[in-house]
Design a protein around this motif. Structure first.
Motif, PDB file in Angstrom:
ATOM      1  N   THR A   1       0.843  -1.186   0.000  1.00 27.87           N
ATOM      2  CA  THR A   1       0.000   0.000   0.000  1.00 27.87           C
ATOM      3  C   THR A   1       0.884   1.242   0.000  1.00 27.87           C
ATOM      4  N   GLU A   2       0.217   2.353  -0.189  1.00 24.79           N
ATOM      5  CA  GLU A   2       0.967   3.611  -0.244  1.00 24.79           C
ATOM      6  C   GLU A   2       1.471   3.987   1.151  1.00 24.79           C
ATOM      7  N   TYR A   3       2.712   4.380   1.227  1.00 20.06           N
ATOM      8  CA  TYR A   3       3.267   4.791   2.512  1.00 20.06           C
ATOM      9  C   TYR A   3       2.727   6.162   2.886  1.00 20.06           C
ATOM     10  N   ASP A   4       2.254   6.275   4.124  1.00 23.55           N
ATOM     11  CA  ASP A   4       1.698   7.566   4.551  1.00 23.55           C
ATOM     12  C   ASP A   4       2.186   7.944   5.948  1.00 23.55           C
ATOM     13  N   GLY A   5       3.352   7.477   6.307  1.00 26.33           N
ATOM     14  CA  GLY A   5       3.811   7.678   7.675  1.00 26.33           C
ATOM     15  C   GLY A   5       4.680   8.903   7.899  1.00 26.33           C
ATOM     16  N   PHE A   6       4.836   9.717   6.887  1.00 28.05           N
ATOM     17  CA  PHE A   6       5.745  10.859   7.040  1.00 28.05           C
ATOM     18  C   PHE A   6       5.065  12.010   7.775  1.00 28.05           C
ATOM     19  N   VAL A   7       5.759  12.542   8.748  1.00 28.84           N
ATOM     20  CA  VAL A   7       5.293  13.739   9.454  1.00 28.84           C
ATOM     21  C   VAL A   7       6.367  14.812   9.249  1.00 28.84           C
ATOM     22  N   GLY A   8       5.997  15.847   8.627  1.00 27.36           N
ATOM     23  CA  GLY A   8       7.018  16.830   8.335  1.00 27.36           C
ATOM     24  C   GLY A   8       6.451  18.175   7.969  1.00 27.36           C
ATOM     25  N   PRO A   9       7.230  19.068   7.489  1.00 23.85           N
ATOM     26  CA  PRO A   9       8.629  18.893   7.102  1.00 23.85           C
ATOM     27  C   PRO A   9       9.579  18.762   8.304  1.00 23.85           C
TER      28      PRO A   9
END
Lengths: 544, 212
Positions: free
Chosen positions: B68-76
């Motif tokens: 599945t699509e990765y959606d774990g980024f919290v940023g910038p």
């Protein structure tokens, strides 16, 4: 001497100045800089580790799993030993010395456990290689899934043992990381009323292979390693990847719906074919149908029993890949015959030992094109049988032929392009043979030169033959040569002969660069001969 | 200098050297001197970039085994302040990939600068890790539309690292320079050899004052 001292001083000063200037330049490069470092990037691969255990049934509870089957064709409680047989370490058959007689109504049971000791989810499949001589018709089986507590999931249903392999092939289970999957394998003899004397002395045997792959879309199971024709036949039925552990002889390769990859692993695969198999499959031994891919890598394939017209490998809409393969063929090796068919030959050799083409197409119907042929870093050689029948690559339908860094030696021709677009780069085309038994056909330089060309290989002799001269084959032909060498050895032997269909749209074009060398041994023969029709050579219309 | 002794000649040479060195130093200071002000104020410029990770795309293993699509980024994430690694992937499997997007801002720089990103030689401890190195493909994309693409396997990174030039940032540039780094576990026949393998590597972004 004073003058020399002065010169030395000047040189010394110059050196100083140069050094200082160099230092200055060096200092100039120490300009402002800034940066950031991101440390500790870590990537760790996961683990896929499957273990399998088999537990024998025991008469009384011994601390192992106890399974009660309450519903279905067979009911009862089955106790299993507490320590199972590690199938990775112990290759003892899990079913051994079981003697079943007519009237035997006992249900034999084994508990099979598949454990995922890795940290990635796995999908698991059981592969059965069955060896039997008729007893399967008297036996039933079923797999009953149980949970960790031995509670049955589902219902027990007697199934014909003859369906074991097919049923297992369709069944696929997911085992999560750290989890296990347990099945009770039950088998026994059918009702006495249906089992007669015909089963006396018969036997049934099977090998079980637990196949596992990561539970990810597109992940493939590990290769089947096969060392006999029976094992390979069973593996081919399921498709996937097959690796040879021994030389194997089959009649043909039945290509599974999802395709098959055969890693020869340096071994030899003989496809013997028979008139029967060829007749049943349209006079071709191995068919690669639309949507199928047959990939053969790393070894030797010998094709027997085929002849000029009955090719051994027939691409009928699918794709054939030969990679690092030495292909030896008694007749025409490969026919690219179906709409959209694709052939890739790379780092390989194809040698015919009798009349035949290394690669051929078939212009008998519009359903046979377009095709796509790629030959890269390979050598295709037709045996010297008569020197005027065999063709290295015969392409007589629309499509693409791309050859690079390859050598082709033929009798009638090395390469015939009677339709489609061909690009040959750094290729050597040779016609090294003097026709034998040409008899009353006259000089080869006149053969088929004063009338329409026929079908198949009923063509003029030329190392490279381009275009068409007949009322059929009404499509354009375009050939580009880049850095190629084309030779013909015999007296009167032509190197390149071009004839175009009547109009520009379906005419023939030939272009070749300055690095291309076309040299017939017979200097009285023009390197490039244009016969007639609409023909362009290097962009200029030379005949219309 | 006709008639001078050797010691005198050497002395002259040393004097010339000193003069040239002084000239060199003077020349260096002249880069930042300004003779038009009344107070002869001299101020050095600065080069202080900003480096941010603005996105992380890719795929991830779902519970049902599908990607599945990765959606774990919290940023910038401000990488000039943060010590957190950009790529920290455990139990990866073939076909898994992640692509980080970065921005290099001018910060308080008063000079144009050239920038580059270097993937330093990775560390791999055992045979499985060495196998993993040869199956991890790195793609650095930069330039307009990320059209400048450099691809290499981590196993190809030598002692000097793998450096990719990202071009020049001018003071007149209105937008920060962007680039991407993608790491992909390629599907190959040798994937099993990389099982349990683990590799680590550093990424260095360097900015240097741009000179003609």
């Amino acid at each position: 001497m004073k003058t020399k001292s002065l010169r030395n001083s000047i040189i010394a000063m110059s050196v100083c100045i140069v050094l200082c200037t160099a230092m200055l330049i060096g200092a100039t490069y120490a300009w402002f800089t800034d940066g950031a470092t991101n440390s500790g990037n870590v990537i760790t691969a996961g683990t896929l580790k499957i273990d399998a255990f088999a537990y024998d049934a025991v008469d009384t509870e011994q601390g192992g799993m106890s399974v009660t089957i309450a519903e279905g064709d067979v009911t009862g409680t089955f106790n299993f030993e507490s320590e199972g047989q590690n199938l990775k370490e112990d290759t003892t058959p899990i079913i051994d010395n079981v003697t079943i007689e007519p009237g035997d109504t006992e249900a034999y049971a084994r508990l099979v456990e598949v454990v995922n000791n890795g940290n990635l989810d796995a999908k698991v499949k059981l592969h059965f290689d069955v060896t039997e001589d008729g007893l399967a018709g008297a036996l039933w089986f079923d797999f009953v899934q149980v949970d960790d507590e031995g509670i049955v999931v589902g219902k027990m249903t007697k199934r014909p043992m003859s369906t074991l392999s097919a049923l297992a092939e369709k069944a696929e289970f997911v085992v999560a990381a750290g989890k296990s999957l347990k099945y009770v394998f039950l088998f026994g003899m059918n009702d006495p009323d249906t089992v007669g004397n015909e089963f006396q002395g018969k036997s049934f045997g099977m090998d079980v292979v637990v196949l596992a792959s990561q539970n990810v879309e597109g992940a493939e199971y590990a290769e089947y390693v096969v060392e006999s024709a029976d094992e390979m036949t069973a593996a081919l039925a399921e498709g996937g990847s097959i690796k040879l552990a021994a030389d194997i002889e089959l009649q043909s390769i039945p290509v599974a719906e999802d395709g098959v990859k055969i890693d020869l692993a340096g071994k030899k695969l003989v496809l013997s074919g028979t008139p029967l198999t060829r007749a049943a499959q349209g006079y071709r031994d191995t068919k690669i149908a639309n949507g199928q891919t047959l990939e053969i890598v790393g070894g030797t394939v010998e094709l027997k029993g085929n002849d000029f017209q009955t090719s051994a490998l027939s691409i009928e809409g699918g794709k054939l890949v030969l990679d690092d393969v030495d292909l030896i063929s008694a007749g025409t090796a490969i026919t690219v015959i179906g709409n959209g068919s694709e052939l890739v030959v790379k780092d390989s050799t194809i040698n015919t030992t009798d009349y035949g083409c290394c690669v051929s197409t078939n212009a008998s119907g519009a359903e046979n094109d377009p095709i796509d042929i790629t030959i890269d870093n390979s050598e295709l050689v037709c045996a010297y049988v008569d020197g005027w029948t065999s063709v290295g690559v015969l392409m007589n339908v629309p499509g693409k032929l791309n050859m690079k860094d390859s050598t082709v030696k033929g009798g009638l021709s090395a390469v015939v392009v009677r339709g489609g677009d061909a690009v040959l780069e750094n290729c050597t085309l040779e016609r090294p043979y003097t026709p034998k038994g040409f008899g009353n056909l006259g000089p080869e330089s006149n053969y088929n030169m004063n009338e329409n060309w026929g079908s198949g290989n009923d063509l003029p002799l030329s190392t490279l033959l381009v275009g068409n001269r007949s009322t059929s084959y009404q499509y354009a032909t375009n050939v580009e040569l880049i850095g190629c060498t084309i030779t013909a050895a015999a007296e009167g032997a032509k190197t390149v002969y071009v004839y175009g269909n009547a109009t520009e749209e379906i005419g023939a074009s030939l272009t070749y660069d300055s690095a291309t060398v076309i040299t017939p041994a017979d200097k009285s023969i023009e390197p490039v001969i244009v016969g007639g029709g609409y023909v362009t050579v290097n962009g200029e219309v030379v005949s219309q | 200098m006709i008639g001078l002794k050797s010691s005198q000649k050497i002395a002259i040479c040393v004097m010339v050297l000193c003069v040239v060195l002084a000239a060199a130093m003077m020349t260096t200071y002249a880069l930042f001197s300004d003779g038009k002000t009344a107070e002869n104020h001299i101020a050095a410029g600065s080069l202080k970039i900003e480096l941010e990770q603005t996105a992380m795309t890719g795929n991830a293993l779902a519970a049902d085994g599908t990607m599945t699509e990765y959606d774990g980024f919290v940023g910038p994430v401000d990488l000039t302040e943060s010590d957190a690694p950009v790529f920290e992937l455990e139990n990866i499997c073939p076909t898994l990939w992640r692509e980080a997007t970065f921005e290099i801002g001018k910060g308080v720089s008063t000079v144009a600068f050239d920038s580059s990103v270097t993937v330093l030689k990775p560390v791999a401890g055992d045979a499985a890790s060495e196998a993993l190195l040869s199956q991890l493909k790195v793609t650095v994309s930069s330039g307009d539309g990320f059209a400048d693409v450099t691809t290499f396997m981590l196993s190809e990174v030598g002692d000097e690292g793998k450096k990719v030039d990202l071009g020049t940032t001018l003071l007149t540039d209105s937008a920060p320079k962007q680039f991407k780094i993608k790491v992909e576990f390629v599907d190959s026949d040798d994937n099993n050899a990389a099982m349990t393998g683990s590799v680590s590597f550093d990424i260095v972004v360097l900015a240097t004052q741009s000179i003609e």
